[in-house]
Write a protein that holds these residues in place. Structure first.
Motif, mmCIF file in Angstrom:
data_model
loop_
_atom_site.group_PDB
_atom_site.id
_atom_site.type_symbol
_atom_site.label_atom_id
_atom_site.label_comp_id
_atom_site.label_asym_id
_atom_site.label_seq_id
_atom_site.Cartn_x
_atom_site.Cartn_y
_atom_site.Cartn_z
ATOM 1 N N LYS A 7 26.043 19.456 1.418
ATOM 2 C CA LYS A 7 25.422 20.646 2.023
ATOM 3 C C LYS A 7 23.944 20.796 1.656
ATOM 4 O O LYS A 7 23.316 21.787 2.007
ATOM 5 C CB LYS A 7 26.195 21.900 1.630
ATOM 6 C CG LYS A 7 27.561 21.983 2.292
ATOM 7 C CD LYS A 7 28.251 23.285 1.962
ATOM 8 C CE LYS A 7 29.571 23.389 2.702
ATOM 9 N NZ LYS A 7 30.264 24.658 2.400
ATOM 10 N N ALA A 8 23.398 19.806 0.972
ATOM 11 C CA ALA A 8 21.970 19.863 0.614
ATOM 12 C C ALA A 8 21.132 19.869 1.888
ATOM 13 O O ALA A 8 21.476 19.242 2.893
ATOM 14 C CB ALA A 8 21.595 18.664 -0.246
ATOM 15 N N ASP A 9 20.038 20.568 1.824
ATOM 16 C CA ASP A 9 19.112 20.625 2.946
ATOM 17 C C ASP A 9 18.601 19.219 3.247
ATOM 18 O O ASP A 9 18.051 18.554 2.356
ATOM 19 C CB ASP A 9 17.945 21.541 2.576
ATOM 20 C CG ASP A 9 16.976 21.778 3.712
ATOM 21 O OD1 ASP A 9 17.059 21.091 4.752
ATOM 22 O OD2 ASP A 9 16.123 22.666 3.557
ATOM 23 N N PRO A 10 18.767 18.731 4.470
ATOM 24 C CA PRO A 10 18.331 17.366 4.818
ATOM 25 C C PRO A 10 16.849 17.107 4.556
ATOM 26 O O PRO A 10 16.451 15.968 4.332
ATOM 27 C CB PRO A 10 18.641 17.244 6.314
ATOM 28 C CG PRO A 10 19.690 18.268 6.567
ATOM 29 C CD PRO A 10 19.434 19.381 5.589
ATOM 30 N N ILE A 11 16.038 18.141 4.543
ATOM 31 C CA ILE A 11 14.612 17.948 4.269
ATOM 32 C C ILE A 11 14.414 17.379 2.870
ATOM 33 O O ILE A 11 13.454 16.654 2.614
ATOM 34 C CB ILE A 11 13.812 19.262 4.471
ATOM 35 C CG1 ILE A 11 12.308 18.988 4.577
ATOM 36 C CG2 ILE A 11 14.057 20.240 3.351
ATOM 37 C CD1 ILE A 11 11.870 18.456 5.870
ATOM 38 N N LEU A 12 15.328 17.669 1.937
ATOM 39 C CA LEU A 12 15.202 17.189 0.569
ATOM 40 C C LEU A 12 15.330 15.679 0.458
ATOM 41 O O LEU A 12 14.728 15.064 -0.406
ATOM 42 C CB LEU A 12 16.226 17.868 -0.351
ATOM 43 C CG LEU A 12 16.046 19.364 -0.556
ATOM 44 C CD1 LEU A 12 17.202 19.918 -1.365
ATOM 45 C CD2 LEU A 12 14.720 19.664 -1.213
ATOM 46 N N GLN A 34 12.576 15.605 -2.373
ATOM 47 C CA GLN A 34 13.066 16.164 -3.634
ATOM 48 C C GLN A 34 12.290 15.592 -4.816
ATOM 49 O O GLN A 34 11.931 16.311 -5.734
ATOM 50 C CB GLN A 34 14.562 15.877 -3.804
ATOM 51 C CG GLN A 34 15.151 16.431 -5.078
ATOM 52 C CD GLN A 34 15.255 17.952 -5.067
ATOM 53 O OE1 GLN A 34 15.685 18.540 -4.093
ATOM 54 N NE2 GLN A 34 14.857 18.583 -6.150
#
Length: 99
Positions: A7-12, A34
């Protein structure tokens, strides 16, 4: 458990390239966002810009090892080591008392 990661933000985990000058040579580093964020945090803690931090790490690595085989991987490992050390630091007593 895996939800924490998936569920981590794909931008990371998107990669981003940055150009910087190391020892007078313009080079490009490609890291995930990240890791750029963590490098920025490390630089701020040390009172530097991200580029200054990266240059300092490169210089110190060259001095210690004599060569740099995979600098991007070195930076990723440095970030994870920073996070590990940050978590291991004791909480200052003043913070505990104010809680």
């Amino acid at each position: 458990m895996c939800e924490l990661y998936v569920k981590a933000d794909p931008i990371l985990y998107e990669s981003r390239s940055r150009s910087l000058r190391i020892r007078g040579v313009v080079t490009t580093l490609r890291l995930e966002n990240q890791f750029w964020n963590i490098l920025q945090e490390i630089a701020e803690v040390d009172g530097m810009t991200t580029n200054q931090l990266i240059t300092k790490l490169y210089d110190e690595l060259m001095e210690y090892r004599g060569e740099v085989v995979n600098f991007a991987s070195f930076l990723r490992v440095s970030c994870t080591r920073f996070l590990t050390q940050r978590e291991a630091r004791p909480v200052p007593l003043s913070v505990v008392r104010s809680a």
